[in-house]
Design an enzyme around this catalytic site. Structure first.
Site, mmCIF file in Angstrom:
data_model
loop_
_atom_site.group_PDB
_atom_site.id
_atom_site.type_symbol
_atom_site.label_atom_id
_atom_site.label_comp_id
_atom_site.label_asym_id
_atom_site.label_seq_id
_atom_site.Cartn_x
_atom_site.Cartn_y
_atom_site.Cartn_z
ATOM 1 N N LYS A 1 0.574 -1.081 -0.373
ATOM 2 C CA LYS A 1 0.275 0.090 0.039
ATOM 3 C C LYS A 1 1.065 1.381 0.093
ATOM 4 C CE LYS A 1 -3.962 2.315 2.991
ATOM 5 N NZ LYS A 1 -4.230 2.071 3.538
ATOM 6 N N SER B 1 -9.332 2.725 3.129
ATOM 7 C CA SER B 1 -8.698 3.098 2.482
ATOM 8 C C SER B 1 -7.634 2.222 1.351
ATOM 9 C CB SER B 1 -7.902 3.752 3.133
ATOM 10 O OG SER B 1 -6.973 3.544 3.943
ATOM 11 N N SER C 1 -10.173 0.066 7.080
ATOM 12 C CA SER C 1 -9.672 0.133 5.741
ATOM 13 C C SER C 1 -8.370 -1.057 5.702
ATOM 14 C CB SER C 1 -7.891 1.291 6.201
ATOM 15 O OG SER C 1 -8.933 2.175 6.294
#
Length: 464
Positions: free
Chosen positions: A81, A158, A182
């Protein structure tokens, strides 16, 4: 080995590489070719490190063939990420304002994986500053949920790019972070498995913070076994992260196959079922039946609060995120996602009294939840109230984290995994929430369920 190695989970790829049935170079070439084919539409990656990844695969292949393998994960690729630092690489944090922000350190989680011989494929898309659960990003682009080839839908955030990359078989597994859902949001809507770990279980050193009291890194993969294996590599004390001190690693693998017979699993109270899509509830009820059939006792509990109450408990996150990002979001010359800017600015009006009161209220609610779950091994809920929504229907002033936020605030751990599909072919998801530092138990329950079902094996139509 399957004919197409990209259909195999990471642990099978590891076995095949170790047995010399699969070369790390062939695996890397297949992944890079797949990324080149599908990612122009899916937009899971911010950047793919293709030349370097292939060189690393060649080096891994030579080391393995010469008897110098670093371990079982040497040559296995992973996606990261884009809020996680890798020295010398750009960490945008999902923000166009950080396109030239080159990291000067490597996050502990990445260093631990690279030390095992894993190869970083590249960085995956994220909501700006990891602040949003729908998975959208105005300026860097929103990843395409691969379960609908025609209509752009919410990928979940996210950790949106990590969820899409794993679901679409662009990476065998990935790293995400979970501050308010997330990891579990993209796991739910993208039809994969994701683990929200307990605070302090995995180091956050080198990870762009949103709310340090709540930020938890974790693994995302297609199977519970892969999630458990990756979690085990990531966990443990880190001298660079004081929160991890005194948290000795607990290997989840010895108990992974112990099943659920004799465990007491709490179902969702009737009042919490309102407003949940019928297909989601049907999949949830079938999941309870599967676990009961495996020997678990499904029990009722009385919650001391409504789960939706936690959605409005934002003072901790807002206070900490504004402290960290205030100067950036106050600078109107910077091109920021307008919805993220609004969320972060909400912390400007909070006082120290508000923040400290929120911390005390959290501690009080933790005690109430612990009492409610006395004698219960896990609390089972749907991960989300709906399947992935069309992007045009998203109300950015709301959040889809109704069933997730409590685990973050109450410092629990939680596993989300596929448990069915809607009539329209969109994945649904089961959440297994356990007490703090009980990740091995959540993984054990999830693995037993996954061994009895096959939802995790399906391939999204946009990536078929």
């Amino acid at each position: 080995m399957t004919n197409d190695p990209l259909l195999s989970p990471a642990h099978i790829l590891s076995w095949d590489v170790a047995a010399r049935r699969l070369s790390p170079v062939d695996l890397m070439d297949a992944l890079l070719a797949r990324i080149a084919t599908y990612d122009p539409k899916l937009h899971a990656f911010v950047e793919v490190y293709a030349p370097e990844a292939r060189l690393a695969a060649e080096a891994a292949d030579m080391a393995i063939r010469s008897g110098h393998a670093l371990g079982p994960w040497h040559g296995i690729p992973i996606a990261i990420k884009d809020i996680i630092d890798i020295e010398g690489r750009i960490t945008t944090g999902g923000s166009a304002s950080r396109l030239n922000h080159r990291a000067t350190t490597t996050a502990t989680v990445v260093r631990r994986l690279v030390n095992q011989g894993m190869i970083v494929l590249g960085k995956t898309q994220t909501v700006e500053f990891a602040c949003g659960a729908w998975g959208t990003n105005q300026h860097m682009g929103t990843p395409w949920n691969p379960w609908d080839a025609r209509t752009p839908r919410t990928p979940g955030g996210s950790s949106s790019g990590s969820g899409v990359a794993v679901a679409a078989r662009l990476a065998p597994w990935a790293l995400g972070t979970d501050t308010g859902g997330s990891i579990r949001m993209p796991a739910s809507w993208c039809g994969i498995t994701g683990l929200k770990t307990t605070i302090g279980r995995i180091s956050t050193h080198g990870i762009l913070p949103l709310s340090p009291s709540l930020d938890t890194p974790g693994p995302m993969a297609r199977t519970v076994r892969d999630v458990a294996l990756l979690y085990d590599l990531l966990q443990g004390p880190d001298p660079l992260d004081p929160v991890t001190r005194g948290r000795q690693a607990t290997d989840p693998m010895p108990t992974l196959e112990h099943g659920v017979r004799g465990l007491r699993l709490a179902r969702l109270p009737a009042a919490e079922r309102t407003g949940v899509e019928a297909d989601v509830l049907d999949a949830y009820d079938r999941s309870l039946a599967v676990l009961a059939g495996l020997g678990a006792e499904i029990v009722d509990i009385t919650l001391p609060f409504r789960l939706v109450d936690f959605v409005s408990m934002t003072q901790i996150m807002q206070s900490e995120s504004y402290f960290l990002r205030g100067p950036t979001v106050e600078d109107r010359s910077l091109k920021l996602d307008e919805f993220v800017r609004s969320r972060l600015l909400a912390g400007a009006g909070l006082s120290a009294t508000d923040y400290l009161a929120a911390l005390r209220h959290r501690d009080e609610m933790k005690l109430l939840m612990e009492a409610a779950l006395t004698g219960v091994h896990a609390f089972l809920t749907p991960s989300t109230a709906t399947a992935a929504m069309p992007l045009q229907e998203v109300d950015q002033k709301t959040t889809p984290t109704r069933f997730m936020r409590f685990a973050n605030i109450l410092e629990m751990c939680a596993l989300s995994l596929p448990n069915g599909f809607t009539a329209g072919g969109l994945p649904t998801s089961l959440q297994i929430a356990c007490g703090g530092y009980q990740e091995a138990l959540a993984l054990r329950i999830g693995h037993a369920y996954q061994q009895a079902t096959g939802w995790h094996d399906r391939i999204p139509p946009a990536a078929a």
